[in-house]
Design a protein around this motif. Structure first.
Motif, PDB file in Angstrom:
ATOM      1  N   SER A  57       6.012   9.723  -3.088  1.00 25.59           N
ATOM      2  CA  SER A  57       4.627   9.284  -2.921  1.00 25.59           C
ATOM      3  C   SER A  57       4.092   8.631  -4.192  1.00 25.59           C
ATOM      4  O   SER A  57       3.323   7.658  -4.121  1.00 25.59           O
ATOM      5  N   GLY A  61       2.825   4.658  -4.617  1.00 23.64           N
ATOM      6  CA  GLY A  61       1.558   4.254  -5.226  1.00 23.64           C
ATOM      7  C   GLY A  61       1.759   3.241  -6.331  1.00 23.64           C
ATOM      8  O   GLY A  61       0.985   2.275  -6.452  1.00 23.64           O
ATOM      9  N   GLU A  89      -2.271  14.560   3.123  1.00 29.07           N
ATOM     10  CA  GLU A  89      -3.218  14.257   2.048  1.00 29.07           C
ATOM     11  C   GLU A  89      -2.684  13.165   1.128  1.00 29.07           C
ATOM     12  O   GLU A  89      -3.425  12.264   0.711  1.00 29.07           O
ATOM     13  N   GLN A  90      -1.387  13.242   0.798  1.00 27.87           N
ATOM     14  CA  GLN A  90      -0.801  12.227  -0.086  1.00 27.87           C
ATOM     15  C   GLN A  90      -0.861  10.848   0.548  1.00 27.87           C
ATOM     16  O   GLN A  90      -1.274   9.866  -0.095  1.00 27.87           O
ATOM     17  N   THR A  93      -4.329   9.536   0.925  1.00 33.44           N
ATOM     18  CA  THR A  93      -4.785   8.969  -0.349  1.00 33.44           C
ATOM     19  C   THR A  93      -4.222   7.569  -0.546  1.00 33.44           C
ATOM     20  O   THR A  93      -4.942   6.636  -0.932  1.00 33.44           O
ATOM     21  N   SER A  96      -5.964   5.172   1.699  1.00 35.30           N
ATOM     22  CA  SER A  96      -7.325   4.927   1.232  1.00 35.30           C
ATOM     23  C   SER A  96      -7.340   3.942   0.068  1.00 35.30           C
ATOM     24  O   SER A  96      -8.268   3.137  -0.068  1.00 35.30           O
ATOM     25  N   LEU A  97      -6.322   4.007  -0.775  1.00 36.28           N
ATOM     26  CA  LEU A  97      -6.237   3.101  -1.926  1.00 36.28           C
ATOM     27  C   LEU A  97      -5.709   1.719  -1.542  1.00 36.28           C
ATOM     28  O   LEU A  97      -6.141   0.704  -2.114  1.00 36.28           O
ATOM     29  N   PRO A 154      -8.221  12.893   1.661  1.00 36.34           N
ATOM     30  CA  PRO A 154      -8.233  11.828   2.657  1.00 36.34           C
ATOM     31  C   PRO A 154      -7.123  12.023   3.700  1.00 36.34           C
ATOM     32  O   PRO A 154      -6.137  12.691   3.426  1.00 36.34           O
TER      33      PRO A 154
END
Length: 338
Positions: A57, A61, A89-90, A93, A96-97, A154
């Motif tokens: 993860s 990112g 959740e990871q 996130t 969301s980014l 998120p």
């Protein structure tokens, strides 16, 4: 045009470092983005001296943050190693980014040996709960429900594509039952490829996620200007698998001129079978190989692994793969016009 994508293990080559391997992954992702590849996936492996993508993860990112349009995801997350909530959740996130660009591929293998699996706090029975864990994970992405006490934040309400990965019939059956896209790991486990695709397509149940089956096939592509040079480059990944089979995994080794001088024939024969789903050679040779694979499998998408020691040679192999994709597209258009 059949989409081409990239599967990257962030190889740590002999004499280099994980830092350089991760920088190379971002550079290759940028190159793939410019060449029009569809998605760029990294995979979870643990306790492997030659692979830098263990914290999958985090690597996603890093790559998504350095690119702008290509889809980025996991090929895959080994879900039995993790809590479904934590993965929700990871990836919530990440989505969301980098909205609209994140994929979540899920596998049930440990991505490690049994001792390492225990160090990950994974029990031998964890694999038995894989289908339930997948369903639980997907539920965390559903819209907010007032009666759902535990939520992924998120994650709630985010449209993150979930894929099932596999190298056997189990994943094919699960993907079909849940109506999810399916990716087969034929780049290192080709034996059941055709049977798994048949099972997936024949048993597929339309879902809110997917109306028709969608199958992606993995293939090694080691391309160079000549067959001889490509075959030489291919010896690095052959050595890598030979070392793993001997229980001595190590960093990716430089190519050699003659593998038979280093390994007995019976070991080489076993590796040839494991890596038989590979297109190795000049642009013309690779084009023939990939065209045959597409024709045999009727794949909706190809995801190519480029296991090459030298980073510039990896970039060049990806360039050739893009040229092959474009040539195959021209051929399809010609046929359609007849």
């Amino acid at each position: 045009m059949i989409p081409f994508s990239i599967l990257d293990l962030s190889p740590i080559v002999a004499g280099s470092t994980p830092t350089q391997a991760l920088h190379n992954s971002l550079d290759l992702a940028l190159h793939a983005e410019q060449l029009g590849f569809n998605r760029y996936w990294v995979a979870e492996h643990h306790n492997m001296p030659g692979i830098a993508s263990a914290a999958t993860s985090v690597v996603i990112g890093y790559i998504a943050g350095g690119t702008t349009t290509i889809r980025v995801g996991a090929g895959g997350i080994m879900l039995p190693n993790h809590s479904p909530l934590v993965i929700a959740e990871q990836f919530g996130t990440l989505e969301s980014l980098y909205p609209g660009r994140i994929d979540l591929g899920l596998g049930r293998a440990p991505g490690a040996d049994q001792v390492t699996a225990r160090a990950l706090r994974r029990e031998a029975t964890d694999v038995d709960t894989f289908p339930q864990d997948v369903v639980e994970l997907m539920h965390y992405f559903q819209p907010d429900e007032s009666n759902q006490f535990v939520q992924a934040i998120p994650g709630v309400g985010l449209a993150i594509p979930v894929w099932i990965l596999g190298s056997s019939l189990f994943g094919a059956q699960l993907a079909a039952m849940l109506g999810l896209p399916y990716a087969f790991a034929s780049h290192f486990s080709p034996t059941q490829l055709m049977r798994a695709l048949e099972v997936y397509r024949s048993r597929f149940k339309p879902s809110e996620y997917l109306k028709e089956p969608y199958a992606m096939v993995a293939v090694n592509v080691v391309a160079a200007d000549t067959d001889q040079e490509a075959e030489r480059l291919f010896t690095s990944v052959q050595q890598q698998f030979l070392h793993i089979r001997r229980g001595k995994a190590r960093q990716m080794q430089p190519p050699v001129d003659d593998l038979t001088a280093l390994w007995p024939d019976y070991e080489l024969a076993g590796i040839e079978q494991v890596l038989s789903c590979s297109a190795v050679g000049s642009p013309e040779t690779v084009q023939r190989g990939l065209a045959n694979l597409i024709e045999q499998t009727k794949a909706d998408e190809l995801i190519i692994s480029v296991p090459i020691y030298d980073h510039q040679a990896r970039r060049h192999s990806v360039e050739i793969a893009a040229q092959v994709r474009d040539e195959l597209t021209k051929g399809d258009k010609k046929l359609a016009a007849l």
